[in-house]
Design an enzyme around this catalytic site. Structure first.
Site, short mmCIF file in Angstrom:
data_model
loop_
_atom_site.label_atom_id
_atom_site.label_comp_id
_atom_site.label_asym_id
_atom_site.label_seq_id
_atom_site.Cartn_x
_atom_site.Cartn_y
_atom_site.Cartn_z
N LYS A 32 48.62 28.16 33.76
CA LYS A 32 48.42 28.33 35.20
C LYS A 32 49.78 28.45 35.87
CE LYS A 32 44.85 27.90 38.06
NZ LYS A 32 43.51 28.24 37.56
N1 GLU Z 1 42.06 31.56 38.30
C1 GLU Z 1 40.80 31.72 37.62
C2 GLU Z 1 40.40 30.42 36.95
O1 GLU Z 1 40.80 29.37 37.35
C3 GLU Z 1 40.80 32.92 36.68
C4 GLU Z 1 41.80 32.85 35.56
C5 GLU Z 1 41.90 34.16 34.80
O2 GLU Z 1 41.13 35.06 35.06
O3 GLU Z 1 42.78 34.23 33.95
O4 GLU Z 1 39.59 30.40 36.06
#
Ligand code: GLU
Length: 425
Positions: free
Chosen positions: A115
């Site tokens: 993240k």
């Molecule tokens: N930000 C989204 C999540 O928390 C999507 C992550 C992604 O598509 O890589 O799942």
């Protein structure tokens, strides 16, 4: 046991990170996960912190801080969103990266977890300032990302335009177009059909399943949705299309309520023009706390973490909670609600639709063969439904919460892979 852990103290001062790790530890012990493997999963593999200047439109340079936490890559390249929000800090990003590892494992994707975040309020930036910030952050991250290394995607405060800038910046430095470096791009530049709506749509597939499993039906169920961004808006629309009575939705300006059910397409049109739900005529204005405490069949918090906590847990009247956001229910509030018989579908299952379609997008970018929207939808539904059934069965069999069951399934898959790679002892 870990020997030296420079980040441990720092990360553990974040309640969100500490409770995420607690959950891994508790569930890991419950299902007997190898202790070395649990130790590995309790710490991120790599934490990258950057400070970088951006020249604002008025000529002044401001320095921003950004993070990328790469938690685990045992199952495949790191994967997870990028968040622009003023309260971003390392512990939060680390908690969210850890949850991504669990989410991708549970969903059976060949991806690890990561993240990113920049501490900034994107609403205070002009379009060109946002572009400059995104491009500069991407350059700082360029050595660490790539279609086979780490693939960012949208999260809170970022969108398909952000991803288009990231892909462009990375590609310019690389010398050739590298569409697979990020997902959640516009379809014109290598995005997948259906990615925009994917998280919200997945949330609604799960709403449908959990209501059915508990003897109700989404048709005419009363639903309250907190948040009207990429997740909440699409969830509201898809739920409305399936006949749910969406009686309240909210954004940062507050919530709107209509006991007969809101006309969601009209609310979306209003929000598009006014950039806010405020003063929507066919509803009563209530605040976010009132929305959370409505007596509804189903509540879907689709904004930020920690919104249901020990301060308001006793006001929660919903029978079922579906976590569209990451970490919306704090650990202690979760235990209280579980005790009270409230069914909570955890984030790593409920909001997995986004990363599932990100996975589809990544695959399409690698092979340059693009799918029709109904193919994306059908394949997404198959994964979400199957995953729900697996977690539901585990919870019934072992008489445990859906959160524990989801986490247990995620940990068991990781344990198998990590053992094969020689990481167990
Ligand atoms: N930000 C989204 C999540 O928390 C999507 C992550 C992604 O598509 O890589 O799942």
């Amino acid at each position: 046991m870990s020997q030296v852990d420079p980040h441990h103290h720092h990360l553990n001062s974040s309640p969100f990170f500490a409770s995420t790790i607690q959950q891994i530890e508790d569930t890991g012990k419950l299902v007997n996960i190898n202790s070395s493997i649990l130790e590995i999963l309790k710490q991120p593999r790599r934490i990258i912190t950057v400070s970088f200047p951006v020249k604002m439109d008025n000529g002044e340079s401001l320095v921003f801080t950004g993070y990328r936490v790469q938690h685990n890559q045992c199952l495949g390249p790191f994967k997870g969103g990028l968040r622009f929000h003023p309260s971003v800090y390392m512990g939060e990003v680390a908690a969210l990266a850890t949850l991504m590892t669990m989410k991708n494992s549970l969903l059976n994707l060949p991806l690890g977890g990561a993240k990113g975040g920049v501490a900034v309020d994107p609403n205070l930036l002009t379009e060109s300032e946002k572009e400059k910030l995104t491009r500069r952050f991407t350059r700082e991250m360029a050595p660490f990302i790539g279609h086979d290394k780490d693939i960012p995607a949208p999260d809170v405060g970022t969108d398909s335009q952000t991803m288009a800038w990231m892909m462009d910046t990375y590609s310019l430095d690389y010398g050739f177009s590298q569409t697979g470096v990020v997902t959640g791009k516009p379809v014109e530049v290598g995005g997948s059909k259906g990615r925009d709506a994917a998280t919200g749509l997945g949330v609604v597939f799960i709403m449908d399943k959990v209501l059915e499993a508990t003897g109700r039906s989404i048709n005419s169920a009363s639903v309250a949705i907190q948040g009207f961004g990429k997740v909440g808006m699409h969830a509201a629309l898809e739920a409305y299309k399936l006949g749910a009575k969406v009686i309240a939705v909210s954004d940062v300006s507050g919530a709107i309520f209509n006991g007969d059910g809101l006309n969601i397409p009209e609310v979306i049109a209003y929000n598009k023009v006014n950039k806010s739900l405020k003063s929507y005529p066919e509803a009563e204005a209530i605040n976010n706390e009132e929305l959370l405490s409505l007596d509804v069949d189903l509540l879907a918090p689709c904004a930020l973490e920690g919104v249901i906590n020990m301060d308001n847990v006793n006001d929660i009247k919903a029978k079922v909670i579906v976590e569209g956001a990451n970490g919306p229910v704090t650990h202690d509030a979760d235990l209280v609600l579980h005790e009270r018989g409230v069914i909570i579908v955890p984030d790593i299952l409920a909001n997995g639709g986004g990363v599932v379609v990100s996975y589809f997008e990544w695959v399409q970018d690698i092979v340059w063969l693009f799918w029709a929207e109904d193919e994306v939808r059908t394949k997404l539904k198959a994964i979400m439904d199957q995953c729900f059934d697996k977690v539901w069965e585990t919870s019934q069999k072992n008489n445990q919460s859906l959160r524990t069951s989801a986490m247990a399934n995620a940990l068991l898959r990781l344990e198998k892979a990590m053992t094969l790679r020689g990481q167990a002892s």
